[in-house]
Design a protein around this motif. Structure first.
Motif, mmCIF file in Angstrom:
data_model
loop_
_atom_site.group_PDB
_atom_site.id
_atom_site.type_symbol
_atom_site.label_atom_id
_atom_site.label_comp_id
_atom_site.label_asym_id
_atom_site.label_seq_id
_atom_site.Cartn_x
_atom_site.Cartn_y
_atom_site.Cartn_z
ATOM 1 N N SER A 108 17.061 8.686 42.356
ATOM 2 C CA SER A 108 16.039 8.777 41.321
ATOM 3 C C SER A 108 15.372 10.133 41.482
ATOM 4 O O SER A 108 14.849 10.447 42.553
ATOM 5 C CB SER A 108 15.009 7.654 41.487
ATOM 6 O OG SER A 108 14.034 7.745 40.481
ATOM 7 N N HIS B 136 12.979 13.416 39.552
ATOM 8 C CA HIS B 136 12.040 13.826 38.520
ATOM 9 C C HIS B 136 12.418 15.222 38.076
ATOM 10 O O HIS B 136 12.429 16.150 38.880
ATOM 11 C CB HIS B 136 10.599 13.800 39.040
ATOM 12 C CG HIS B 136 10.144 12.435 39.421
ATOM 13 N ND1 HIS B 136 9.654 11.547 38.503
ATOM 14 C CD2 HIS B 136 10.147 11.786 40.593
ATOM 15 C CE1 HIS B 136 9.364 10.416 39.109
ATOM 16 N NE2 HIS B 136 9.654 10.535 40.384
ATOM 17 N N SER B 137 12.745 15.363 36.812
ATOM 18 C CA SER B 137 13.139 16.656 36.271
ATOM 19 C C SER B 137 11.923 17.556 36.140
ATOM 20 O O SER B 137 10.822 17.098 35.845
ATOM 21 C CB SER B 137 13.799 16.446 34.910
ATOM 22 O OG SER B 137 14.254 17.659 34.396
ATOM 23 N N GLU B 138 12.112 18.838 36.355
ATOM 24 C CA GLU B 138 11.060 19.826 36.172
ATOM 25 C C GLU B 138 11.338 20.587 34.879
ATOM 26 O O GLU B 138 12.484 20.934 34.593
ATOM 27 C CB GLU B 138 11.014 20.803 37.352
ATOM 28 C CG GLU B 138 10.629 20.155 38.670
ATOM 29 C CD GLU B 138 9.180 19.695 38.703
ATOM 30 O OE1 GLU B 138 8.332 20.315 38.028
ATOM 31 O OE2 GLU B 138 8.896 18.705 39.392
ATOM 32 N N VAL C 293 17.371 9.902 36.041
ATOM 33 C CA VAL C 293 16.575 11.112 35.874
ATOM 34 C C VAL C 293 15.354 10.723 35.060
ATOM 35 O O VAL C 293 15.469 10.308 33.908
ATOM 36 C CB VAL C 293 17.373 12.228 35.156
ATOM 37 C CG1 VAL C 293 16.512 13.468 34.974
ATOM 38 C CG2 VAL C 293 18.650 12.555 35.935
ATOM 39 N N GLU C 294 14.187 10.797 35.683
ATOM 40 C CA GLU C 294 12.945 10.414 35.023
ATOM 41 C C GLU C 294 12.632 11.395 33.900
ATOM 42 O O GLU C 294 12.984 12.565 33.961
ATOM 43 C CB GLU C 294 11.789 10.391 36.022
ATOM 44 C CG GLU C 294 12.008 9.470 37.211
ATOM 45 C CD GLU C 294 12.029 8.002 36.842
ATOM 46 O OE1 GLU C 294 11.450 7.629 35.799
ATOM 47 O OE2 GLU C 294 12.622 7.218 37.587
ATOM 48 N N LYS C 295 11.963 10.925 32.873
ATOM 49 C CA LYS C 295 11.642 11.786 31.735
ATOM 50 C C LYS C 295 10.545 12.783 32.085
ATOM 51 O O LYS C 295 9.726 12.554 32.978
ATOM 52 C CB LYS C 295 11.234 10.955 30.525
ATOM 53 C CG LYS C 295 9.915 10.237 30.680
ATOM 54 C CD LYS C 295 9.600 9.454 29.423
ATOM 55 C CE LYS C 295 8.246 8.764 29.563
ATOM 56 N NZ LYS C 295 7.870 8.103 28.331
ATOM 57 N N ILE C 296 10.551 13.899 31.384
ATOM 58 C CA ILE C 296 9.513 14.909 31.531
ATOM 59 C C ILE C 296 8.317 14.431 30.721
ATOM 60 O O ILE C 296 8.456 14.079 29.554
ATOM 61 C CB ILE C 296 10.002 16.281 31.025
ATOM 62 C CG1 ILE C 296 11.175 16.767 31.873
ATOM 63 C CG2 ILE C 296 8.875 17.292 31.013
ATOM 64 C CD1 ILE C 296 11.833 18.019 31.359
#
Length: 88
Positions: A35, A37-39, A59-62
């Motif tokens: 899991s 977190h996208s930057e 991939v967590e949303k921005i």
């Protein structure tokens, strides 16, 4: 490539044939994050090439926010909600 030979029978049908599948026995198990977190301003590479995964990668949303502003418009925040002052 490995091949399996045999017969699969059911009460009303029979299936005959050969199944070919690529072996993943020698593949290294991926032990990184599943899991992430996208930057908004950074590329992120997960080292998954030639490795066997044991579950799906998420991939967590921005974060994305919209607010009204003093000019009767909309201010959009992508990534973080923070004030930025520009001096010039």
């Amino acid at each position: 490539m490995e091949k399996l030979h045999g017969t699969l029978s059911a009460t009303s049908a029979t299936l005959h044939g050969t199944l070919s599948a690529r072996s993943v026995i020698d593949a290294e198990i991926y032990d990184g994050a599943y899991s992430v977190h996208s930057e908004a301003n950074e590329v992120q590479i997960l080292p998954t090439a030639n490795k066997q995964l044991t579950k799906n990668i998420t991939v967590e949303k921005i974060p994305y926010y919209e607010t009204s502003n003093m000019s009767d418009g909309i201010t959009i925040y992508i990534g973080d909600e923070r004030e930025v002052e520009i001096y010039g």
